[in-house]
Design an enzyme around this catalytic site. Structure first.
Site, short mmCIF file in Angstrom:
data_model
loop_
_atom_site.label_atom_id
_atom_site.label_comp_id
_atom_site.label_asym_id
_atom_site.label_seq_id
_atom_site.Cartn_x
_atom_site.Cartn_y
_atom_site.Cartn_z
N MET B 5 0.79 -1.22 0.00
CA MET B 5 0.00 0.00 0.00
C MET B 5 0.83 1.28 0.00
O MET B 5 1.97 1.28 0.40
CB MET B 5 -0.91 -0.02 1.22
CG MET B 5 -2.10 -0.94 1.04
SD MET B 5 -1.66 -2.67 1.03
CE MET B 5 -1.32 -2.91 2.74
N CYS B 6 0.21 2.34 -0.41
CA CYS B 6 0.69 3.72 -0.39
C CYS B 6 1.67 4.02 -1.52
O CYS B 6 2.42 3.17 -1.96
CB CYS B 6 1.34 4.10 0.93
SG CYS B 6 0.21 4.04 2.32
N GLY B 7 1.59 5.25 -1.97
CA GLY B 7 2.54 5.71 -2.98
C GLY B 7 3.26 6.93 -2.44
O GLY B 7 2.64 7.77 -1.77
N ARG B 36 -2.15 3.35 -5.90
CA ARG B 36 -1.46 2.84 -4.70
C ARG B 36 -2.08 3.41 -3.43
O ARG B 36 -1.84 2.88 -2.34
CB ARG B 36 0.03 3.22 -4.72
CG ARG B 36 0.81 2.69 -5.89
CD ARG B 36 2.29 2.89 -5.65
NE ARG B 36 2.72 2.09 -4.53
CZ ARG B 36 3.16 0.84 -4.62
NH1 ARG B 36 3.25 0.27 -5.79
NH2 ARG B 36 3.52 0.17 -3.56
#
Lengths: 227, 299
Positions: B5-7, B36
């Site tokens: 997860m996460c960008g 993301r």
């Protein structure tokens, strides 16, 4: 040569076109432009086909490749050529994490560096990396060959089964149950063939061979106190 | 081997001629990382350094909270206060000497302090990155460097305060992809030293750790080295200071990261996709930052 421009054509259309061409068994040639780091480019090709990607790709490029020849003229994101069955995948730049993971056959030829977990759980694929590889490469690798012209990171070949590893440069550390083994004539011959297929400028005699000590294969009753 | 997860993105300009384009370049990078992290987005941008201190505040009811805010603050502190409001955020510029009183007054009015500094402004909200960037007009902002984050929450709630970047000291901020496993212990350790955090979020602890090390005299590079010793869990951190930009990944390094450098800029992103529109990217040096290795640039 057919050109597919990903600035105009969707990823789904690109992959459907390539998969159709692979099934047609015509050994056609395709060029993909403007990949812009897209995920899952040229996946699931199960027939003779030549694909050149002009630029860098994201996650899972050329996954499950069978018979096709895919070249990326750039760098590849995580999981390139995952579970490859046969054919060749060439990366002109670097490959990110877990390149060639679980691969069963064919040649993955990485001209630059590969990062961590290269060849994790490989099951018959041949991987040649012209640069360096990152930590935990060939973790639980079962079959096939990993050839590295540069250096290897930490914990190379941890919990290794019967894959063979050849490294020309230094190995930062070996993983559990991975040991250096004697290079016999048959290994030199095998390595010479792999280097030639990959167009690698190196001599087999410059490499060291690593393999499984086979001590983790069975439960060891003498270690029962440790559990 | 999920895509996790996460960008995160970061851009540090080496060529001053690109400064007017910083906001636009960062916005394109952030939007490219939407899948993301579609639940919230944030950006810290280091603009022109003026005479005063800039305090970025957030309110869920900006119409009422920001009306007359600059005047009230000026009356309360006896200092000249300029305000620039953008959607739920406002940047208040005032003399450095008046900053402590202003911060106390703003908190007393129930406003959320996003960050403060001579150069840094922070904008973060719940929503798609494209919408968040548009609401604040990020594209039109210039500056020397900036970092951004698209969030898919796993450790704490989807709220404005849970969004990144986190700022725990003047002109310092941090974005994070990963999850820290010793953040509660570290939060208590930092609290004993008087370093307080505002949320239950693990990343804020990472930011507070780095800030506290810098406050104790460490360089940015030394503070980032310290994260490898003292923080446990998965992390790729990108951090900004008034003059610097740094990157560090944990030793396992399963959170993705890629960097690009040209004579004009240094760029960081979770994925190459974020670089696709950067000028001169075809000729850039592109590489994956090594695990447990600190990279930083200072001007």
């Amino acid at each position: 040569m057919t050109v597919l421009d990903m600035a105009q054509v969707s990823l789904r259309e690109v992959n459907e076109t390539l998969q159709g061409a692979a099934r047609a068994q015509a050994n056609a040639a395709y060029e993909i432009v403007n990949p812009r780091g897209s995920h899952a480019v040229a996946v699931g090709l199960d027939g003779p086909l030549s694909v050149t990607v002009k630029g860098s790709t994201g996650y899972y490029c050329a996954g499950m490749n069978k018979d096709a020849a895919v070249t990326v003229e750039g760098s590849a994101g995580p999981g390139v050529a995952e579970n490859m069955m046969s054919g060749t995948v060439t990366i002109e730049g670097d490959a990110s994490q877990y390149a060639g993971a679980t691969g069963r056959g064919g040649l993955l030829n990485i001209k630059g560096n590969a990062s961590s977990r290269c060849g994790i759980s490989m099951k018959g694929i041949d991987i040649v990396v012209h640069g360096n590889i990152g930590h935990m490469s060939a973790f639980m690798a079962q079959k096939g060959n990993l050839v590295v012209l540069g250096d290897a990171g930490d914990a190379l070949g941890d919990s290794l089964y019967e894959a063979q590893i050849f490294v020309r440069g230094t190995v930062k550390s070996l993983g559990a149950d991975c040991v250096e083994k004697k290079m016999k004539p048959k290994h030199l011959e095998l390595l010479a063939g792999l280097l030639e297929r990959a167009g690698a400028d190196a001599k087999p005699e410059e490499f060291k061979r690593y393999g499984s000590a086979r001590k983790l294969y069975n439960f060891n009753i003498d270690h029962s106190d440790a559990y | 081997m999920e895509k996790d997860m996460c960008g995160i993105v970061g851009l540090f300009l080496k060529n001053d001629a690109l400064r007017p384009r910083l906001g636009g370049m960062l916005t394109d990078m952030l939007v490219a990382m939407t899948d993301r992290g579609p639940d919230s987005a944030g950006i810290a941008i280091y603009g022109e350094e003026g005479e005063g201190v800039k305090i970025t505040v957030q309110s869920d009811t900006p119409e009422t909270d920001f009306a007359g805010l600059a005047e009230a603050l000026a009356a309360g502190t006896g200092a000249e206060v300029a305000m620039k409001a953008a959607d739920t955020h406002a940047v208040l510029t005032l003399p450095e000497a008046a900053a402590p009183a202003a911060l106390a007054a703003l908190e007393a009015r129930g406003l959320r302090i996003m960050g403060a500094g001579k150069a840094m402004e922070i904008y973060k909200e719940v929503g798609l990155p494209r919408d968040v960037a548009e609401r604040f007009g990020i594209r039109a902002m210039g500056g020397s460097h900036g970092i951004g984050h698209t969030r898919m929450a796993t450790e704490s709630a989807v709220t404005t305060l849970g969004a990144h970047p986190f700022s725990t000291a003047d002109d310092q901020c941090l974005v994070h992809n990963g999850s820290l496993s010793n953040h509660n212990q570290m939060r208590r350790k930092l609290a004993k030293k008087g370093v307080m955090t505002r949320t239950e979020n693990d990343t804020e602890v990472g930011a507070a750790y780095i800030s506290s090390r810098i406050a104790e005299g460490a360089t940015l590079g030394e503070a980032l080295e310290g994260t490898l010793e003292d923080l446990d869990g998965f992390f790729t951190f990108v951090t900004g200071t008034k003059t610097g930009f740094g990157v560090v990944r944990d030793p396992i390094a399963c959170k993705p990261a890629v960097m690009a450098e040209t004579p004009d800029y240094v760029a960081f992103a979770s994925e190459y996709r974020a670089f696709a529109d950067l000028p001169g990217i075809e000729a850039a040096r592109v590489w994956e930052p090594e695990p447990a290795t600190v990279y930083f640039w200072e001007r």
